[in-house]
Design a protein around this motif. Structure first.
Motif, PDB file in Angstrom:
ATOM      1  N   ASP A  90       0.957  -1.311  -0.094  1.00  0.00           N
ATOM      2  CA  ASP A  90       0.027   0.056  -0.016  1.00  0.00           C
ATOM      3  C   ASP A  90       0.789   1.202   0.023  1.00  0.00           C
ATOM      4  OD1 ASP A  90      -2.289   1.210  -0.018  1.00  0.00           O
ATOM      5  OD2 ASP A  90      -2.722   1.258   1.925  1.00  0.00           O
ATOM      6  N   ALA A  91       1.782   1.179  -0.771  1.00  0.00           N
ATOM      7  CA  ALA A  91       2.826   2.184  -0.878  1.00  0.00           C
ATOM      8  C   ALA A  91       2.916   2.931  -2.355  1.00  0.00           C
ATOM      9  CB  ALA A  91       4.324   1.792  -0.729  1.00  0.00           C
ATOM     10  N   GLU A  92       3.634   4.356  -2.155  1.00  0.00           N
ATOM     11  CA  GLU A  92       3.387   4.983  -3.387  1.00  0.00           C
ATOM     12  C   GLU A  92       4.779   5.835  -3.353  1.00  0.00           C
ATOM     13  OE1 GLU A  92      -0.204   7.330  -3.619  1.00  0.00           O
ATOM     14  OE2 GLU A  92       0.331   8.482  -1.979  1.00  0.00           O
ATOM     15  N   ASP A  93       4.866   6.612  -4.564  1.00  0.00           N
ATOM     16  CA  ASP A  93       6.286   7.589  -4.431  1.00  0.00           C
ATOM     17  C   ASP A  93       7.370   6.914  -4.108  1.00  0.00           C
ATOM     18  OD1 ASP A  93       7.481  10.150  -4.727  1.00  0.00           O
ATOM     19  OD2 ASP A  93       6.925  10.661  -2.540  1.00  0.00           O
ATOM     20  N   VAL A  94       7.674   6.017  -4.827  1.00  0.00           N
ATOM     21  CA  VAL A  94       8.939   5.078  -4.305  1.00  0.00           C
ATOM     22  C   VAL A  94      10.183   5.774  -5.212  1.00  0.00           C
ATOM     23  CG1 VAL A  94      10.257   2.825  -4.997  1.00  0.00           C
ATOM     24  CG2 VAL A  94       7.450   3.040  -4.615  1.00  0.00           C
ATOM     25  N   ARG A  95      11.082   6.022  -4.296  1.00  0.00           N
ATOM     26  CA  ARG A  95      12.693   6.452  -4.744  1.00  0.00           C
ATOM     27  C   ARG A  95      13.706   5.790  -4.369  1.00  0.00           C
ATOM     28  NH1 ARG A  95      11.244  12.949  -4.047  1.00  0.00           N
ATOM     29  NH2 ARG A  95       9.104  12.982  -4.549  1.00  0.00           N
ATOM     30  N   VAL A  96      14.712   5.750  -5.011  1.00  0.00           N
ATOM     31  CA  VAL A  96      16.053   5.000  -4.776  1.00  0.00           C
ATOM     32  C   VAL A  96      17.052   5.736  -4.956  1.00  0.00           C
ATOM     33  CG1 VAL A  96      17.159   2.916  -5.661  1.00  0.00           C
ATOM     34  CG2 VAL A  96      14.731   2.845  -5.923  1.00  0.00           C
ATOM     35  N   ALA A  97      17.872   5.487  -4.016  1.00  0.00           N
ATOM     36  CA  ALA A  97      18.973   6.447  -3.704  1.00  0.00           C
ATOM     37  C   ALA A  97      20.314   5.701  -3.798  1.00  0.00           C
ATOM     38  CB  ALA A  97      18.974   7.386  -2.786  1.00  0.00           C
ATOM     39  N   PRO A  98      21.386   5.734  -4.363  1.00  0.00           N
ATOM     40  CA  PRO A  98      22.666   4.778  -3.907  1.00  0.00           C
ATOM     41  C   PRO A  98      23.224   5.264  -2.622  1.00  0.00           C
ATOM     42  CG  PRO A  98      23.038   6.845  -5.593  1.00  0.00           C
ATOM     43  CD  PRO A  98      21.703   6.782  -5.240  1.00  0.00           C
ATOM     44  N   LEU A  99      23.789   4.237  -2.142  1.00  0.00           N
ATOM     45  CA  LEU A  99      24.704   4.370  -0.675  1.00  0.00           C
ATOM     46  C   LEU A  99      25.905   5.216  -1.314  1.00  0.00           C
ATOM     47  CD1 LEU A  99      25.319   3.694   2.300  1.00  0.00           C
ATOM     48  CD2 LEU A  99      26.657   1.727   1.012  1.00  0.00           C
ATOM     49  N   THR A 100      26.042   6.346  -0.534  1.00  0.00           N
ATOM     50  CA  THR A 100      27.340   7.208  -0.887  1.00  0.00           C
ATOM     51  C   THR A 100      28.321   7.414   0.170  1.00  0.00           C
ATOM     52  OG1 THR A 100      25.879   9.126   0.021  1.00  0.00           O
ATOM     53  CG2 THR A 100      25.817   8.625  -2.265  1.00  0.00           C
ATOM     54  N   ASP A 101      28.061   6.823   1.380  1.00  0.00           N
ATOM     55  CA  ASP A 101      29.192   6.678   2.269  1.00  0.00           C
ATOM     56  C   ASP A 101      30.194   6.026   1.988  1.00  0.00           C
ATOM     57  OD1 ASP A 101      30.203   5.437   4.955  1.00  0.00           O
ATOM     58  OD2 ASP A 101      29.492   7.639   5.418  1.00  0.00           O
ATOM     59  N   ALA A 102      31.441   6.718   1.547  1.00  0.00           N
ATOM     60  CA  ALA A 102      32.859   6.099   1.362  1.00  0.00           C
ATOM     61  C   ALA A 102      32.963   4.820   2.306  1.00  0.00           C
ATOM     62  CB  ALA A 102      33.889   6.974   1.297  1.00  0.00           C
ATOM     63  N   THR A 103      32.974   5.032   3.810  1.00  0.00           N
ATOM     64  CA  THR A 103      33.443   3.815   4.571  1.00  0.00           C
ATOM     65  C   THR A 103      32.524   2.750   4.240  1.00  0.00           C
ATOM     66  OG1 THR A 103      34.159   5.517   6.086  1.00  0.00           O
ATOM     67  CG2 THR A 103      33.550   3.369   7.037  1.00  0.00           C
ATOM     68  N   LEU A 104      31.107   3.123   4.227  1.00  0.00           N
ATOM     69  CA  LEU A 104      30.429   1.792   3.996  1.00  0.00           C
ATOM     70  C   LEU A 104      30.482   1.109   2.785  1.00  0.00           C
ATOM     71  CD1 LEU A 104      27.045   3.099   5.931  1.00  0.00           C
ATOM     72  CD2 LEU A 104      28.729   1.713   6.639  1.00  0.00           C
ATOM     73  N   LEU A 105      30.809   2.005   1.633  1.00  0.00           N
ATOM     74  CA  LEU A 105      31.157   1.604   0.271  1.00  0.00           C
ATOM     75  C   LEU A 105      32.127   0.612   0.462  1.00  0.00           C
ATOM     76  CD1 LEU A 105      30.163   4.450  -2.165  1.00  0.00           C
ATOM     77  CD2 LEU A 105      29.022   2.237  -2.290  1.00  0.00           C
ATOM     78  N   ASP A 106      33.287   0.997   0.899  1.00  0.00           N
ATOM     79  CA  ASP A 106      34.452   0.144   0.983  1.00  0.00           C
ATOM     80  C   ASP A 106      34.234  -1.347   2.061  1.00  0.00           C
ATOM     81  OD1 ASP A 106      35.924   1.888  -0.223  1.00  0.00           O
ATOM     82  OD2 ASP A 106      36.855   2.713   1.592  1.00  0.00           O
ATOM     83  N   ALA A 107      33.401  -1.351   2.816  1.00  0.00           N
ATOM     84  CA  ALA A 107      32.908  -2.430   3.653  1.00  0.00           C
ATOM     85  C   ALA A 107      32.096  -3.359   2.997  1.00  0.00           C
ATOM     86  CB  ALA A 107      32.436  -2.082   5.100  1.00  0.00           C
ATOM     87  N   TRP A 108      30.865  -2.654   2.244  1.00  0.00           N
ATOM     88  CA  TRP A 108      29.825  -3.640   1.807  1.00  0.00           C
ATOM     89  C   TRP A 108      29.930  -3.530   0.079  1.00  0.00           C
ATOM     90  CZ3 TRP A 108      25.782  -0.753   5.200  1.00  0.00           C
ATOM     91  CH2 TRP A 108      25.924  -1.071   6.451  1.00  0.00           C
ATOM     92  N   GLY A 109      30.478  -2.658  -0.257  1.00  0.00           N
ATOM     93  CA  GLY A 109      30.077  -2.720  -1.871  1.00  0.00           C
ATOM     94  C   GLY A 109      29.105  -1.902  -2.439  1.00  0.00           C
ATOM     95  N   PRO A 110      28.682  -1.958  -3.596  1.00  0.00           N
ATOM     96  CA  PRO A 110      27.518  -1.134  -4.046  1.00  0.00           C
ATOM     97  C   PRO A 110      26.190  -1.490  -3.362  1.00  0.00           C
ATOM     98  CG  PRO A 110      28.420  -2.564  -5.874  1.00  0.00           C
ATOM     99  CD  PRO A 110      29.209  -2.746  -4.581  1.00  0.00           C
ATOM    100  N   ARG A 111      25.216  -0.475  -2.783  1.00  0.00           N
ATOM    101  CA  ARG A 111      24.272  -0.752  -2.275  1.00  0.00           C
ATOM    102  C   ARG A 111      23.420   0.571  -2.681  1.00  0.00           C
ATOM    103  NH1 ARG A 111      23.982  -5.179   1.877  1.00  0.00           N
ATOM    104  NH2 ARG A 111      26.163  -6.293   1.590  1.00  0.00           N
ATOM    105  N   TYR A 112      21.957   0.459  -2.039  1.00  0.00           N
ATOM    106  CA  TYR A 112      21.088   1.540  -2.373  1.00  0.00           C
ATOM    107  C   TYR A 112      20.095   1.486  -1.311  1.00  0.00           C
ATOM    108  CZ  TYR A 112      18.142  -1.956  -4.760  1.00  0.00           C
ATOM    109  OH  TYR A 112      17.584  -3.081  -5.124  1.00  0.00           O
ATOM    110  N   HIS A 113      19.293   2.688  -1.155  1.00  0.00           N
ATOM    111  CA  HIS A 113      18.191   2.638  -0.291  1.00  0.00           C
ATOM    112  C   HIS A 113      16.993   3.155  -1.180  1.00  0.00           C
ATOM    113  CE1 HIS A 113      21.555   3.484   2.569  1.00  0.00           C
ATOM    114  NE2 HIS A 113      21.893   4.654   1.846  1.00  0.00           N
ATOM    115  N   VAL A 114      15.885   2.560  -0.153  1.00  0.00           N
ATOM    116  CA  VAL A 114      14.681   2.672  -1.238  1.00  0.00           C
ATOM    117  C   VAL A 114      13.606   3.493  -0.163  1.00  0.00           C
ATOM    118  CG1 VAL A 114      12.533   1.603  -2.023  1.00  0.00           C
ATOM    119  CG2 VAL A 114      14.853   0.473  -2.215  1.00  0.00           C
TER     120      VAL A 114
END
Length: 139
Positions: A90-114
């Motif tokens: 029952d959701a609308e207005d879906v937006r996706v944003a990439p993970l931009t924190d350098a420390t987390l990117l180094d630890a986890w690799g590419p990810r995104y938020h919804v």
């Protein structure tokens, strides 16, 4: 329908891409269920599609052959699943944003938020309770 099927605890074997989508869909449905209409739903640090190169690991993670060489859960899947309400979010207005924190990117690799918003319920007109007592709706 699929939402009813998942509420009953059914699902495909965990090894298929469709089962992965079902797991994300069911989990997000339970998350959305706790949010008031008009409230925000946030799903963070979602693993990027396996077809994305993970520079930190130096790997090219390929989707399973069972999926026809494609991932089921990708950024478009979130929008499509919300639009069809396939999982009962029952959701609308879906937006996706990439993970931009350098420390987390180094630890986890590419990810995104919804980010999503729970649909607002249409207001129903309710007469004041004193008018309910009169068959004519009032004086």
């Amino acid at each position: 329908d699929r939402a009813t099927h998942h509420r009953r605890g059914g699902g495909a074997p965990a090894a298929t891409p469709e089962a992965e989508a079902d797991a994300y869909g069911s989990w997000t449905r339970e998350l959305a269920r706790t949010v008031k209409p008009g409230g925000r739903i946030f799903v963070g640090n979602v693993q990027a599609p396996r077809a994305t190169e993970d520079a930190a690991a130096g790997l090219y993670l390929k989707p399973p052959a069972a999926a026809g060489g494609r991932d089921v859960v990708d950024e478009a899947w979130w929008r499509d699943a919300a639009a069809s309400d396939e999982y009962g979010w029952d959701a609308e207005d879906v937006r996706v944003a990439p993970l931009t924190d350098a420390t987390l990117l180094d630890a986890w690799g590419p990810r995104y938020h919804v980010f999503m918003r729970r649909r607002r319920k249409k207001a129903e007109r309710k007469w004041p309770s004193w008018q309910d007592e009169f068959p004519s709706g009032g004086l």
